[in-house]
Scaffold this motif. Sequence first.
Motif, mmCIF file in Angstrom:
data_model
loop_
_atom_site.group_PDB
_atom_site.id
_atom_site.type_symbol
_atom_site.label_atom_id
_atom_site.label_comp_id
_atom_site.label_asym_id
_atom_site.label_seq_id
_atom_site.Cartn_x
_atom_site.Cartn_y
_atom_site.Cartn_z
ATOM 1 N N CYS A 231 0.899 -1.167 -0.077
ATOM 2 C CA CYS A 231 0.204 0.306 0.012
ATOM 3 C C CYS A 231 1.064 1.165 -0.065
ATOM 4 C CB CYS A 231 -0.636 0.417 0.977
ATOM 5 S SG CYS A 231 -2.540 -0.893 0.571
ATOM 6 N N TRP A 232 2.268 0.947 0.613
ATOM 7 C CA TRP A 232 3.336 2.603 1.250
ATOM 8 C C TRP A 232 3.338 2.987 -0.053
ATOM 9 C CZ3 TRP A 232 1.094 6.152 3.079
ATOM 10 C CH2 TRP A 232 1.086 6.764 4.402
ATOM 11 N N GLN A 233 3.745 1.878 -0.918
ATOM 12 C CA GLN A 233 4.614 1.411 -1.653
ATOM 13 C C GLN A 233 3.797 2.240 -3.266
ATOM 14 O OE1 GLN A 233 6.603 -2.257 -2.406
ATOM 15 N NE2 GLN A 233 7.575 -1.557 -1.578
ATOM 16 N N ASN A 234 2.605 2.101 -3.218
ATOM 17 C CA ASN A 234 1.447 2.467 -4.195
ATOM 18 C C ASN A 234 1.651 4.130 -3.687
ATOM 19 O OD1 ASN A 234 -1.427 3.185 -4.463
ATOM 20 N ND2 ASN A 234 -0.504 1.401 -5.924
ATOM 21 N N VAL B 119 -4.771 10.719 6.323
ATOM 22 C CA VAL B 119 -5.421 9.538 5.628
ATOM 23 C C VAL B 119 -4.379 8.254 5.994
ATOM 24 C CG1 VAL B 119 -5.520 8.248 4.023
ATOM 25 C CG2 VAL B 119 -6.631 9.998 4.001
ATOM 26 N N SER B 120 -3.091 8.464 6.148
ATOM 27 C CA SER B 120 -1.921 7.896 6.272
ATOM 28 C C SER B 120 -1.763 7.077 7.913
ATOM 29 C CB SER B 120 -0.246 8.525 6.460
ATOM 30 O OG SER B 120 -0.381 9.910 7.027
ATOM 31 N N SER B 121 -2.463 8.016 8.914
ATOM 32 C CA SER B 121 -2.874 7.849 10.427
ATOM 33 C C SER B 121 -3.389 6.698 10.798
ATOM 34 C CB SER B 121 -3.018 9.454 10.486
ATOM 35 O OG SER B 121 -1.902 10.018 11.493
ATOM 36 N N LYS C 86 9.439 7.248 1.980
ATOM 37 C CA LYS C 86 8.069 8.371 2.460
ATOM 38 C C LYS C 86 8.737 8.770 4.018
ATOM 39 C CE LYS C 86 4.250 8.845 3.785
ATOM 40 N NZ LYS C 86 4.013 9.638 4.972
ATOM 41 N N PRO C 87 8.904 10.057 4.011
ATOM 42 C CA PRO C 87 9.615 10.759 5.078
ATOM 43 C C PRO C 87 9.038 10.655 5.976
ATOM 44 C CG PRO C 87 9.607 12.268 3.074
ATOM 45 C CD PRO C 87 8.950 11.109 2.898
ATOM 46 N N LEU C 88 9.785 9.939 7.615
ATOM 47 C CA LEU C 88 9.091 9.844 8.247
ATOM 48 C C LEU C 88 7.834 10.318 9.449
ATOM 49 C CD1 LEU C 88 8.986 6.843 10.046
ATOM 50 C CD2 LEU C 88 10.877 7.834 11.772
#
Length: 613
Positions: free
Chosen positions: A404-407, A416-418, A454-456
């Motif tokens: 998912c995160w690679q996408n 949304v990410s949280s 992605k940046p932390l």
Amino acid sequence: MFRIIQNSSISTIKNKVGSQVSQATTRNGINNLNYSSRRLNSTLQNSIEQDILKPQQQPSHINGNGRNYRNPRHSNNKNRNFRNNNNNNNNNYHNSNQRLNHAANEIPQGTDNPWFHELMAFEDCVGITYDSKNASAYHNPQFWASIQKAMELYTNLTGTPDFNAERVAKLIYLLHTGLRQNRQQSLKLDKKPDFDARNFHKDMIDYICVSLRTVASDIISNKNSINQYGAMHLITSFKELQLSNEAISIWENARVSNSGNVFLDPRVVGVILPLMYENGHSFQDIQNLFETSRGQINYYHPNLAVGMIRACLLANEINIALKLFEELCGNSQVKKFGYLTETHLSFIGESHDLSVANTFFEKALYDEMPYKVDLQVPYVKKFIFNTWSQTKDFDQVLNIWIKCWQNYGTNVTKGVSSSLNELFLSIFFNNFENDKMGGFEKLKQIIKVYASIKPLDEPFLNIIMTKCVVWQDASIISEIFKYYMYYNVRRTQVAYRVGLKAMGSIPVGDAEILNRWNELIVFSDFQGANFIHNADWAALRDATIASQYGDRVMLYAKLVKAYSKYSKDINQVKILVDLNSSRYNYIAPVMADLENLDISDIHVPVFKNIKSL
């Protein structure tokens, strides 16, 4: 069995849709309403006065003599934007006049009609949803005032001969639009809380809900009629209000009203089918209703198919769902691909067959369908949750999360990410709760993978800090603190709060807790806070009197005595002393003698923005 479905049905679906692409490319209480309306009046008026009537502040680029030293290029942009906005306003004005002229021509007897002026005023109110072409139009308090005015006119016009089903549908559409816009604004407030604005949006939700109940009651009692579009928006509104039982009850009662046939329309039944299954109706009942509704029309309607597919997925009737999806693909056109996208996501999030869900997930992930599917986080979360619930295999969950995160990359908001990371990390700590050392090693690997994509971000580390307390290990908490610095993550008050809260899970001295408390308050002051917020006091409570360490009551009492004068108001002070004493009885004797408590060892920093009561 599924291998056959996977290899044949899915490819058949793809081929059929591809073919289509190429073809297409070539009163529940009037009293409640009145009460809710009165409650809203002052808030609306205040909003209008603040947003529309307040004097405009002079821009910083204009000097004291009123001369503008803005860069000419910027001025040209401003003029161009003004002209564009002016053109948009002119177009809206023209469209509004056109619509109202048409509405006037549709009223029998014209101006001789005794309800002509009220009908025209009603058309003006409900027409705002048709004239507004961008979301900013809904930020204007006058949009919300139009909803209230429309309901007042609705009350007066109910029962009159020319207040027909189409006008009732327009009102419901206006209410539904307000509901959705209100939800979007409320989500924004979650990121930047505003107490007054939050109160307004809560009042608006209450008002819309009461209004919808009033309209529904009038339809059921045959005071008004409705068309299929209005019925669809009515049931959908109650669904989005998370009042599924009420939606079903309205649908069932409306079925025996004069508008009964309207509620069998595929647009309406498509909404109600999954709700009915979720609320205890048998799958056979669902199938019977589906067939009855399908027989109402002589053409294929995607709303009905989408609703039935969702009901099939909930009932784990995968083969029927796949067959219906094939039909949906075969009857789709490019302009209606939204139905395919929505249904594709349903297979990912709502299929109990993980093989089917994963097939649809992979095809969306690698863009293998002729229609575009954006992996919406709510469906991905359901897929992850279902995977964990059925398999208890963390590696499968981790694999989905990484894909998912690679996408997504960086193309999602923090909110949304949280939301996705909250679920993932809850599963992680559930899996490794009793394996502290192995869990922490795995966690470090996960953080490294995440940071490579992605940046932390701060929320990710905040969630880790909040959940790692299950390990009750001071060295691990100390290591996680270092990640903020190592990855150059900018901290907000939230990070300082969760850091203070974490002290409640580990054996540390008073000095460590005091240091983290002061860091939080000094940072808040630096950020412009005028008082110590409830969330700050809650973090202190969790680090001291709400922790498993009973010897921290004296520190809590001293900090309350030293810092309570920086609270928002006296009510907040009462919470700190009286309410917490009743919740945690063991602190009551110390808090009762607060006046005589020596706090000479507590050093309060000098604040720039935080003020004393």
